[in-house]
Design a protein around this motif. Sequence first.
Motif, PDB file in Angstrom:
ATOM      1  N   ASN A   1      21.300   3.354  54.360  1.00 45.23           N
ATOM      2  CA  ASN A   1      21.774   3.495  52.986  1.00 45.23           C
ATOM      3  C   ASN A   1      23.133   2.846  52.795  1.00 45.23           C
ATOM      4  O   ASN A   1      23.364   2.123  51.808  1.00 45.23           O
ATOM      5  CB  ASN A   1      21.870   4.968  52.599  1.00 45.23           C
ATOM      6  CG  ASN A   1      20.526   5.627  52.387  1.00 45.23           C
ATOM      7  OD1 ASN A   1      20.340   6.788  52.706  1.00 45.23           O
ATOM      8  ND2 ASN A   1      19.566   4.895  51.852  1.00 45.23           N
ATOM      9  N   ARG A   2      24.047   3.109  53.731  1.00 40.37           N
ATOM     10  CA  ARG A   2      25.392   2.559  53.604  1.00 40.37           C
ATOM     11  C   ARG A   2      25.368   1.027  53.653  1.00 40.37           C
ATOM     12  O   ARG A   2      26.084   0.358  52.902  1.00 40.37           O
ATOM     13  CB  ARG A   2      26.294   3.129  54.698  1.00 40.37           C
ATOM     14  CG  ARG A   2      26.704   4.568  54.430  1.00 40.37           C
ATOM     15  CD  ARG A   2      27.755   5.048  55.422  1.00 40.37           C
ATOM     16  NE  ARG A   2      27.171   5.328  56.722  1.00 40.37           N
ATOM     17  CZ  ARG A   2      26.582   6.471  57.056  1.00 40.37           C
ATOM     18  NH1 ARG A   2      26.496   7.439  56.170  1.00 40.37           N
ATOM     19  NH2 ARG A   2      26.085   6.655  58.268  1.00 40.37           N
ATOM     20  N   TRP A   3      24.566   0.471  54.537  1.00 44.04           N
ATOM     21  CA  TRP A   3      24.442  -0.982  54.626  1.00 44.04           C
ATOM     22  C   TRP A   3      23.879  -1.555  53.321  1.00 44.04           C
ATOM     23  O   TRP A   3      24.398  -2.543  52.789  1.00 44.04           O
ATOM     24  CB  TRP A   3      23.538  -1.345  55.801  1.00 44.04           C
ATOM     25  CG  TRP A   3      23.249  -2.814  55.918  1.00 44.04           C
ATOM     26  CD1 TRP A   3      22.225  -3.499  55.344  1.00 44.04           C
ATOM     27  CD2 TRP A   3      24.032  -3.786  56.634  1.00 44.04           C
ATOM     28  NE1 TRP A   3      22.304  -4.836  55.663  1.00 44.04           N
ATOM     29  CE2 TRP A   3      23.406  -5.041  56.451  1.00 44.04           C
ATOM     30  CE3 TRP A   3      25.181  -3.712  57.431  1.00 44.04           C
ATOM     31  CZ2 TRP A   3      23.894  -6.201  57.022  1.00 44.04           C
ATOM     32  CZ3 TRP A   3      25.669  -4.881  57.991  1.00 44.04           C
ATOM     33  CH2 TRP A   3      25.028  -6.095  57.786  1.00 44.04           C
ATOM     34  N   SER A   4      22.826  -0.938  52.810  1.00 42.88           N
ATOM     35  CA  SER A   4      22.173  -1.443  51.597  1.00 42.88           C
ATOM     36  C   SER A   4      23.087  -1.333  50.381  1.00 42.88           C
ATOM     37  O   SER A   4      23.190  -2.273  49.578  1.00 42.88           O
ATOM     38  CB  SER A   4      20.876  -0.667  51.337  1.00 42.88           C
ATOM     39  OG  SER A   4      19.963  -0.823  52.400  1.00 42.88           O
ATOM     40  N   VAL A   5      23.757  -0.192  50.226  1.00 41.28           N
ATOM     41  CA  VAL A   5      24.641  -0.003  49.076  1.00 41.28           C
ATOM     42  C   VAL A   5      25.832  -0.944  49.155  1.00 41.28           C
ATOM     43  O   VAL A   5      26.217  -1.575  48.151  1.00 41.28           O
ATOM     44  CB  VAL A   5      25.104   1.466  48.991  1.00 41.28           C
ATOM     45  CG1 VAL A   5      26.246   1.620  47.979  1.00 41.28           C
ATOM     46  CG2 VAL A   5      23.937   2.368  48.598  1.00 41.28           C
ATOM     47  N   ALA A   6      26.441  -1.082  50.340  1.00 36.02           N
ATOM     48  CA  ALA A   6      27.568  -2.006  50.498  1.00 36.02           C
ATOM     49  C   ALA A   6      27.147  -3.437  50.184  1.00 36.02           C
ATOM     50  O   ALA A   6      27.887  -4.190  49.532  1.00 36.02           O
ATOM     51  CB  ALA A   6      28.127  -1.908  51.921  1.00 36.02           C
TER      52      ALA A   6
END
Length: 503
Positions: free
Chosen positions: A476-481
């Motif tokens: 999630n963090r990778w995708s949102v960033a």
Amino acid sequence: MFRRAVKKVRNLTLLGAGALGAAKLTHMGINDDLDDIPYWFRSRSYFFSQSGLPKKKVVVLGSGWGAMSFVRKLDPLEYDVTVISPRPFFFYTPLLVGSTTGVVSPGAIIEPIRDSVPDVNFFRVNCKDVDLERRQVFCDDGLALDYDHLVVAVGAQPNTFGIPGVQQHARFMKEIEHGRAVRKEMLDLIERADVALAAGNVQKAKKLLSFVVVGGGPTGVEFCGEVADFIRQDLVRRYPKIAPYFSVTLVEALPGLLTMFHKSVGDYVQDHLASQGVDIKLNAMVKQVDGETVQLKTKDGTVKTMDYGILIWVAGVGMRPFTSALCEKIGRSNGQTDRRGLVVDECLRVKGTKLGEVFAIGDCAVSGKPPTAQVAYQQGKYLGRMFRLGSEDRIADPAAEAFAYTHQGTMAYIGQGEAAAELDPNAIIKLGRSSITDHLWWRSLYGEEDHLRVMGFAGFTIWRSVYFSRLFSTRNRWSVASDWMRTAMFGRPAASSAQGTAA
């Protein structure tokens, strides 16, 4: 030379492992999960020596904040856990509004249940009924499950307050599919308005480009801020001919916006949105909605009619039918006297049921706390710790330690790279209450009030940092960033894959 290369690789590996470990510990600390480390060692030594013991069955209804924070605290060696939900993923609600304008993609803010909690059983199905005496839940397609403990975390649904036409014509912002539908409809309206103007129908273009939002809470304010950004930063360049005809109207029945914040924050947000071209109508109640217009009753009793292209309804939440049916089954005489949801005691046990058998958390529970993701998240963790090895006696203990909610703050994005944040620093950093922390530290810095109010770009930095840190997984963090970076570099896409030619 070979030895030097091996040594370098070893050092880099150790450095990388140390960085990953530090990041993991930081994430656990931010999300109040550091107690998982000592518990893991203690529980493994116990269960390996007691292998073969029967597991108690825990059935969880729901896959939102409360359900997932609870399940992630449960020990699969101690409980046989089954999650029942029509939604096969957890989705990160604070970023739902951003998905309507393309700041983030819907796929970036969801986490599949089977990936998030792989040690539990999951069935994508609706729960229809509960037999409280036989301790069974009944679902669609003939599925019936026994339980020792039942946790109801089905959330809530949009509340239309019985206003004629809202259910049929308004668009809601509660589920991931709502965000997808709103984005598709907005983009379709923009394309239709472009055609209408080319055909010489200016009035039709104006109507199609009229976005009306009902509800002056965080979701309504954030939606207006996001749409105002989308129009100013992207749509004006791509659709220069229809640019003058965009309009955004925010309707609120109360005399101010963001009433859960301090009044000064609401006033600041109101002025900021107005500066972005948002037309704010306070003390205005929706009386009726049809397919093209909305009727508003103002404070002086005047009824006005407004045209709209899309009507976004974010004016509140109410009980789901399942929650209502369960309340009726338990009965008013047994404590279920509230129209908002299942009444629970101070330990989140549903009143009117056998002590320690049925719990309710999140938006479907009436606990004296607001129906927010922050409350549901903390309730799930509290309940999960109650179910852990060495604490099980608290499950049915009438004198068990009550759930204590720590309000860490409230935030809302307000457009133009600004946000409003009202924080309780003592709750976040957890220095504890004392004369020193109250008078010599926070109050000497921030005055007599405990809450710290941050607005503008500083508030936006806090808003993004906090929400990013609360994302459930590295994916999630990778995708949102990545989405945030893509938006900053290339802007928001003015088309969606949902706008295909298929009927």
